[in-house]
Design a protein around this motif. Structure first.
Motif, PDB file in Angstrom:
ATOM      1  N   PRO A   1      56.959 -32.237   3.214  1.00  0.00           N
ATOM      2  CA  PRO A   1      57.564 -31.218   4.074  1.00  0.00           C
ATOM      3  C   PRO A   1      59.040 -31.499   4.365  1.00  0.00           C
ATOM      4  O   PRO A   1      59.842 -30.577   4.465  1.00  0.00           O
ATOM      5  CB  PRO A   1      56.748 -31.288   5.365  1.00  0.00           C
ATOM      6  N   ARG A   2      59.404 -32.749   4.481  1.00  0.00           N
ATOM      7  CA  ARG A   2      60.797 -33.098   4.760  1.00  0.00           C
ATOM      8  C   ARG A   2      61.695 -32.680   3.601  1.00  0.00           C
ATOM      9  O   ARG A   2      62.773 -32.146   3.800  1.00  0.00           O
ATOM     10  CB  ARG A   2      60.906 -34.612   5.002  1.00  0.00           C
ATOM     11  N   ARG A   3      61.240 -32.890   2.377  1.00  0.00           N
ATOM     12  CA  ARG A   3      62.026 -32.487   1.211  1.00  0.00           C
ATOM     13  C   ARG A   3      62.133 -30.972   1.103  1.00  0.00           C
ATOM     14  O   ARG A   3      63.099 -30.454   0.559  1.00  0.00           O
ATOM     15  CB  ARG A   3      61.418 -33.050  -0.065  1.00  0.00           C
ATOM     16  N   ALA A   4      61.127 -30.264   1.622  1.00  0.00           N
ATOM     17  CA  ALA A   4      61.147 -28.802   1.578  1.00  0.00           C
ATOM     18  C   ALA A   4      61.976 -28.223   2.719  1.00  0.00           C
ATOM     19  O   ALA A   4      62.160 -27.016   2.798  1.00  0.00           O
ATOM     20  CB  ALA A   4      59.724 -28.263   1.640  1.00  0.00           C
ATOM     21  N   GLY A   5      62.451 -29.073   3.630  1.00  0.00           N
ATOM     22  CA  GLY A   5      63.266 -28.613   4.743  1.00  0.00           C
ATOM     23  C   GLY A   5      62.464 -28.193   5.955  1.00  0.00           C
ATOM     24  O   GLY A   5      62.998 -27.638   6.901  1.00  0.00           O
ATOM     25  N   THR A   6      61.180 -28.462   5.947  1.00  0.00           N
ATOM     26  CA  THR A   6      60.317 -28.119   7.070  1.00  0.00           C
ATOM     27  C   THR A   6      60.281 -29.292   8.040  1.00  0.00           C
ATOM     28  O   THR A   6      60.088 -30.430   7.620  1.00  0.00           O
ATOM     29  CB  THR A   6      58.883 -27.852   6.578  1.00  0.00           C
ATOM     30  N   PRO A   7      60.449 -29.023   9.342  1.00  0.00           N
ATOM     31  CA  PRO A   7      60.336 -30.139  10.291  1.00  0.00           C
ATOM     32  C   PRO A   7      58.916 -30.713  10.256  1.00  0.00           C
ATOM     33  O   PRO A   7      57.953 -29.977  10.098  1.00  0.00           O
ATOM     34  CB  PRO A   7      60.632 -29.509  11.647  1.00  0.00           C
ATOM     35  N   THR A   8      58.825 -31.999  10.372  1.00  0.00           N
ATOM     36  CA  THR A   8      57.515 -32.636  10.300  1.00  0.00           C
ATOM     37  C   THR A   8      57.383 -33.692  11.388  1.00  0.00           C
ATOM     38  O   THR A   8      58.356 -34.092  12.011  1.00  0.00           O
ATOM     39  CB  THR A   8      57.300 -33.273   8.920  1.00  0.00           C
ATOM     40  N   SER A   9      56.187 -34.107  11.608  1.00  0.00           N
ATOM     41  CA  SER A   9      55.872 -35.119  12.603  1.00  0.00           C
ATOM     42  C   SER A   9      55.203 -36.290  11.902  1.00  0.00           C
ATOM     43  O   SER A   9      54.485 -36.096  10.923  1.00  0.00           O
ATOM     44  CB  SER A   9      54.912 -34.516  13.636  1.00  0.00           C
ATOM     45  N   PRO A  10      55.385 -37.507  12.392  1.00  0.00           N
ATOM     46  CA  PRO A  10      54.679 -38.625  11.771  1.00  0.00           C
ATOM     47  C   PRO A  10      53.168 -38.512  11.928  1.00  0.00           C
ATOM     48  O   PRO A  10      52.427 -39.144  11.217  1.00  0.00           O
ATOM     49  CB  PRO A  10      55.218 -39.850  12.492  1.00  0.00           C
ATOM     50  N   TRP A  11      52.708 -37.698  12.841  1.00  0.00           N
ATOM     51  CA  TRP A  11      51.274 -37.510  13.065  1.00  0.00           C
ATOM     52  C   TRP A  11      50.704 -36.396  12.182  1.00  0.00           C
ATOM     53  O   TRP A  11      49.528 -36.122  12.244  1.00  0.00           O
ATOM     54  CB  TRP A  11      50.994 -37.188  14.520  1.00  0.00           C
ATOM     55  N   ALA A  12      51.525 -35.775  11.363  1.00  0.00           N
ATOM     56  CA  ALA A  12      51.096 -34.612  10.588  1.00  0.00           C
ATOM     57  C   ALA A  12      49.944 -34.926   9.643  1.00  0.00           C
ATOM     58  O   ALA A  12      49.083 -34.086   9.421  1.00  0.00           O
ATOM     59  CB  ALA A  12      52.269 -34.038   9.808  1.00  0.00           C
ATOM     60  N   THR A  13      49.896 -36.121   9.093  1.00  0.00           N
ATOM     61  CA  THR A  13      48.814 -36.434   8.164  1.00  0.00           C
ATOM     62  C   THR A  13      47.533 -36.814   8.887  1.00  0.00           C
ATOM     63  O   THR A  13      46.488 -36.899   8.256  1.00  0.00           O
ATOM     64  CB  THR A  13      49.213 -37.593   7.222  1.00  0.00           C
TER      65      THR A  13
END
Length: 80
Positions: free
Chosen positions: A60-72
Motif C-alpha cells: 500500500p505504501r508503494r501505491a501511495g495509500t496511507p497504511t498502518s503497521p497494524w494493517a496486516t
C-alpha cells in the motif's frame, strides 16, 4: 463438496512437504557453511517467514495509500 475436501487435503500435504524440505535445506546450508543449525533456524527461517508480511505491509505504501503497521493484523474495514 468432495472436490473441496480433496483440494484441501492435497494442499495441506503439499504445504507440509514443502515446509519439511525447507527445514531440511536450511539444515544442509548450516552444515555446508559450518554454522550452528540454531543460528540458521533463527536467521534464515525467521526472516523468510516474515518476508510475506513485509511485502504485504509495503504494497500500500508503494501505491501511495496511507497504511498502518497494524494493517496486516486486522481485518479490512469499510470506509463508509
Amino acid at each position: 463438496m468432495t472436490w473441496s475436501v480433496l483440494a484441501m487435503v492435497t494442499g495441506l500435504a503439499i504445504l507440509t512437504g514443502g515446509a519439511d524440505q525447507f527445514v531440511v535445506g536450511a539444515g544442509r546450508l548450516a552444515r555446508r557453511f559450518g554454522v550452528s543449525p540454531i543460528v540458521v533456524g533463527v536467521v534464515i527461517i525467521g526472516v523468510s517467514t516474515s518476508a510475506p508480511e513485509l511485502v504485504v505491509s509495503t504494497m500500500p505504501r508503494r501505491a501511495g495509500t496511507p497504511t498502518s503497521p497494524w494493517a496486516t493484523w486486522s481485518a479490512p474495514t469499510s470506509s463508509t
